[in-house]
Design a protein around this motif. Structure first.
Motif, PDB file in Angstrom:
ATOM      1  N   VAL A   1      43.886  27.264   9.214  1.00  0.00           N
ATOM      2  CA  VAL A   1      43.789  26.845   7.828  1.00  0.00           C
ATOM      3  C   VAL A   1      45.143  27.402   7.057  1.00  0.00           C
ATOM      4  CG1 VAL A   1      42.676  27.038   5.607  1.00  0.00           C
ATOM      5  CG2 VAL A   1      41.734  26.536   7.821  1.00  0.00           C
ATOM      6  N   VAL A   2      45.240  28.717   7.408  1.00  0.00           N
ATOM      7  CA  VAL A   2      46.553  29.411   6.663  1.00  0.00           C
ATOM      8  C   VAL A   2      47.920  28.774   7.101  1.00  0.00           C
ATOM      9  CG1 VAL A   2      47.561  31.621   6.034  1.00  0.00           C
ATOM     10  CG2 VAL A   2      45.098  31.548   6.267  1.00  0.00           C
ATOM     11  N   ARG A   3      48.033  28.628   8.291  1.00  0.00           N
ATOM     12  CA  ARG A   3      49.057  28.021   8.742  1.00  0.00           C
ATOM     13  C   ARG A   3      49.370  26.844   8.164  1.00  0.00           C
ATOM     14  NH1 ARG A   3      51.875  32.365  10.646  1.00  0.00           N
ATOM     15  NH2 ARG A   3      50.780  33.244  12.047  1.00  0.00           N
ATOM     16  N   CYS A   4      48.477  25.726   7.985  1.00  0.00           N
ATOM     17  CA  CYS A   4      48.621  24.616   7.417  1.00  0.00           C
ATOM     18  C   CYS A   4      48.806  24.589   5.896  1.00  0.00           C
ATOM     19  CB  CYS A   4      47.212  23.772   7.503  1.00  0.00           C
ATOM     20  SG  CYS A   4      46.827  23.302   9.493  1.00  0.00           S
ATOM     21  N   ILE A   5      48.189  25.468   5.293  1.00  0.00           N
ATOM     22  CA  ILE A   5      48.210  25.540   3.684  1.00  0.00           C
ATOM     23  C   ILE A   5      49.818  26.081   3.667  1.00  0.00           C
ATOM     24  CG2 ILE A   5      47.678  27.118   1.674  1.00  0.00           C
ATOM     25  CD1 ILE A   5      44.891  26.769   2.726  1.00  0.00           C
ATOM     26  N   ARG A   6      50.322  26.965   4.276  1.00  0.00           N
ATOM     27  CA  ARG A   6      51.620  27.436   4.128  1.00  0.00           C
ATOM     28  C   ARG A   6      52.531  26.379   4.159  1.00  0.00           C
ATOM     29  NH1 ARG A   6      52.210  33.366   7.103  1.00  0.00           N
ATOM     30  NH2 ARG A   6      50.513  34.395   5.724  1.00  0.00           N
ATOM     31  N   VAL A   7      52.425  25.398   5.246  1.00  0.00           N
ATOM     32  CA  VAL A   7      53.091  24.381   5.247  1.00  0.00           C
ATOM     33  C   VAL A   7      53.243  23.435   4.078  1.00  0.00           C
ATOM     34  CG1 VAL A   7      53.941  22.427   6.731  1.00  0.00           C
ATOM     35  CG2 VAL A   7      53.109  24.441   7.654  1.00  0.00           C
ATOM     36  N   ILE A   8      51.741  23.033   3.444  1.00  0.00           N
ATOM     37  CA  ILE A   8      51.710  22.420   2.527  1.00  0.00           C
ATOM     38  C   ILE A   8      52.129  22.445   1.174  1.00  0.00           C
ATOM     39  CG2 ILE A   8      49.769  21.027   1.438  1.00  0.00           C
ATOM     40  CD1 ILE A   8      48.275  20.870   3.837  1.00  0.00           C
ATOM     41  N   ASP A   9      51.707  24.126   0.959  1.00  0.00           N
ATOM     42  CA  ASP A   9      52.140  24.585  -0.318  1.00  0.00           C
ATOM     43  C   ASP A   9      52.474  26.191   0.033  1.00  0.00           C
ATOM     44  OD1 ASP A   9      52.371  25.329  -2.855  1.00  0.00           O
ATOM     45  OD2 ASP A   9      50.554  24.833  -3.777  1.00  0.00           O
ATOM     46  N   PRO A  10      53.773  26.362   0.218  1.00  0.00           N
ATOM     47  CA  PRO A  10      54.267  27.879   0.638  1.00  0.00           C
ATOM     48  C   PRO A  10      53.862  28.785  -0.439  1.00  0.00           C
ATOM     49  CG  PRO A  10      55.966  26.020   1.084  1.00  0.00           C
ATOM     50  CD  PRO A  10      54.954  25.501   0.309  1.00  0.00           C
ATOM     51  N   GLY A  11      54.126  28.037  -1.833  1.00  0.00           N
ATOM     52  CA  GLY A  11      53.520  29.567  -2.847  1.00  0.00           C
ATOM     53  C   GLY A  11      52.216  29.679  -2.946  1.00  0.00           C
TER      54      GLY A  11
END
Length: 633
Positions: A38-48
């Motif tokens: 989940v964290v990897r996907c969120i970092r790609v979707i919204d890096p901030g």
């Protein structure tokens, strides 16, 4: 669902999630793996938003709950509408995991920054492992040495620290000048004498720092030259070699001017100085503690002192009984003071004389300049007066024969006027084509300027397009190499036809299921229509029968009983129909309950309850330990 899970796992691996090869479904996901995905996907979707999230669960239970709440809030912030909380990550079920991961994978960009920045070539696996290890260490929170657990001691050890010290490296690729690289001696030096880069540094840390520094310097120089050439070089309309040579000539000229200005003697106002300033300057030239062996220009006092000590030393040694050393030293100091005072007076007199002479020179220079200006003005006045005198002389000479001279002057004036008119007509004849030629050339120059500016703008746009195309080509080359590497890593025994056959089978199964669903829906519609028609027919039949029987029931007693039986039959039929409908409803509810039971069994409710109990015990233990520390403190 197996195909969906495989697609999800492949997408998670693409964004950098460390999913083991033996994991082939969502049901095998642990809480740690789910949090990381989940964290990897969120970092790609919204890096901030994903930059502040940790991809691993901490050891403490309270910290785990906080991480779960922050992840749930982050998923809601990016648009997840389903039910989500800390239990989704700590006590998750298969349907919840699948729906959450499907939402995140759908939100992923088609070409994410991490996917495009993946290294290419055979070293891709090693670079990815290094990057994953560095990211994992950066994601861990720093803990003071006294509060570190064994896990922290392994990941946050001090290690060997080295200062950033660089050294200038020599390498053949830095020699970009063709005249230099073509020399045989330079080639032999590079081949036989020049040491490798690894041998030019004393340690590995120095070598890494030197390589980084040299690479940064080369990259900065290349970028500066590129920006300067695009901004100023193209406007100069010179070749790169000519532009470099002109820039070098300007730099040399500026250096020469600076050296000339620095080598000029001081102005006259710097000469009159006090005695203390002169002594300070001499002391600065001699140094703070001048040695006796230093050769310098001496004064009359220093020469006298040196001569006294060198000549009278043997005499003083021979006449030791006559004069004592103390008396000799007192006489010498007295003479030195008298000599020093005399020299200071003489120096002050000389300084005053120099100042007076400088003032006189300035006054003389000003007077000389004024005299020169007055002389020039008088010479100009004399020349004007001489011209007027010559005119008057000629006029006086013409007075005796005035009439003939007037006629002659009129003829001369008329001839001059005719000559001016002819010259003007000739000038007009020559002026018209010259003006046309000037206008034509001016138009040609303006067109050439416009053409050159247009070509210059085209050149700039071409440079930008070349730069963009080069970057795109590099990215595509890296993507190609990465795809080739992934293709080589894939098993070779599976052919494309097998994947195509599987896709066709899946499509055919979907078509069959769709046809069956359509058939069931059509049968349901037919049955509903038939039921509605039969119900309507029954109602109409009962209404007609009821009306006929009711008319006869007024006259005949037996018919009354038939009417009662008819009403009871109709009521029993309605109850039977209602019972059948209730039975169908109950059967549907039973099926729904069975599906819910299967869903709950898939949600691992019992195991989640056991984990919740274990986590509750761990929290109670942590609270007890914290309370004991508070009491001790």
């Amino acid at each position: 669902m197996e195909e969906v899970d495989r697609i999800l796992i492949h997408a998670l691996r693409q964004v950098g999630t460390d999913v083991d090869e033996d994991v082939d479904g969502v049901r095998q996901f642990t809480s740690e793996l789910l949090v990381e995905a989940v964290v990897r996907c969120i970092r790609v979707i919204d890096p901030g938003l994903g930059g502040a999230l940790a991809p691993s669960l901490p050891p403490g239970m309270s910290a785990r709950f906080r991480v779960g709440m922050s992840l749930a809030q982050a998923c809601q912030d990016i648009g997840y509408k389903g039910e989500i909380g800390y239990q989704t990550f700590l006590y998750s079920s298969e349907p919840e995991i699948r729906s959450l991961l499907m939402f995140l994978v759908e939100k992923l960009p088609r070409e994410s920054a991490e996917a495009s920045a993946q290294p290419s070539g055979k070293s891709a696996v090693l670079q990815r492992a290094i990057a994953a290890a560095v990211r994992a260490q950066l994601d861990l929170a720093w803990v003071p040495p006294n509060c570190r657990l064994p896990l922290h001691c392994e990941t946050q050890s001090g290690g060997a620290l080295n200062s950033f010290y660089t050294r200038t490296l020599s390498s053949p690729h830095c020699m970009k000048d063709s005249k230099t690289t073509d020399l045989k001696e330079v080639t032999e030096y590079h081949r036989d004498v020049l040491a490798p880069v690894t041998a030019q540094c004393s340690s590995g840390a120095t070598m890494a720092a030197s390589l980084l520094e040299q690479h940064a310097a080369e990259l900065s120089a290349a970028q500066e030259w590129d920006s300067e050439w695009k901004s100023q070089g193209l406007l100069s309309r010179l070749t790169p070699q000519e532009y470099r040579s002109r820039k070098l000539a300007r730099l040399q000229k500026r250096i020469q001017e600076q050296l000339r200005s620095a080598a000029q003697p001081a102005s006259e106002s710097a000469f009159p100085r006090a005695a203390s300033d002169l002594s300070d300057v001499l002391q600065s030239f001699r140094g703070s503690a001048p040695s006796e062996d230093l050769l310098m220009k001496g004064t009359h006092f220093s020469h006298t002192q040196k001569f006294t000590f060198t000549q009278e030393a043997p005499a003083a040694a021979a006449a030791g009984p006559i004069l004592s050393a103390r008396e000799l030293g007192g006489d010498v100091q007295l003479r030195q003071q008298e000599e020093l005072s005399a020299l200071q007076l003489q120096f002050q007199q000389l300084c005053s004389d120099v100042e007076r002479l400088a003032a006189d020179m300035k006054h003389a220079a000003v007077t000389h300049a004024q005299a020169l200006d007055e002389l020039k003005q008088r010479e100009l006045g004399n020349s004007e007066k001489e011209e007027k005198l010559q005119v008057k002389k000629k006029t006086i000479g013409l007075l005796p024969d005035a009439d003939a001279n007037v006629v002659q002057l009129q003829s001369l004036v008329e001839a001059s006027a005719k000559r001016v008119v002819s010259l003007a007509s000739q000038w007009e004849k020559h002026r018209a084509p010259l003006i046309d030629e000037h206008r034509r050339l001016k138009e040609i120059c303006s067109r050439q300027d416009l053409e050159s500016s247009r070509k210059l703008s085209e050149i700039k746009s071409l440079h930008e397009k070349i730069h963009v195309s080069t970057e795109e080509a590099k990215k595509k080359e890296e993507t190609y190499k990465q795809l080739v590497t992934e293709l080589e890593s894939l098993p070779q025994d599976v052919s494309r036809s097998a994947y195509t056959q599987r896709i066709l089978e899946i499509v055919s199964n979907i078509k069959k299921q769709k046809e069956e669903i359509t058939k069931i829906l059509s049968d349901t519609r037919e049955l509903q229509k038939e039921i509605n028609s039969l119900t309507g027919k029954l109602d109409r039949t009962f209404a007609v029968t009821d009306e006929l029987v009711f008319k006869d029931a007024k006259k005949d007693e037996s018919v009354r009983k038939s009417y009662k039986y008819l009403a009871a039959l109709h009521e029993n039929c309605n109850q039977l129909i209602q019972t059948i409908e209730d039975t169908g409803t109950i059967l549907r509810e039973i099926r729904d309950l069975e599906e819910q039971i299967e869903t709950e069994n898939g949600n691992k409710t019992v195991s989640n309850l056991e984990r919740i109990l274990e986590d509750f015990k761990a929290i109670r233990q942590e609270n007890a330990a914290l309370a004991a520390k508070v009491k001790e403190g």
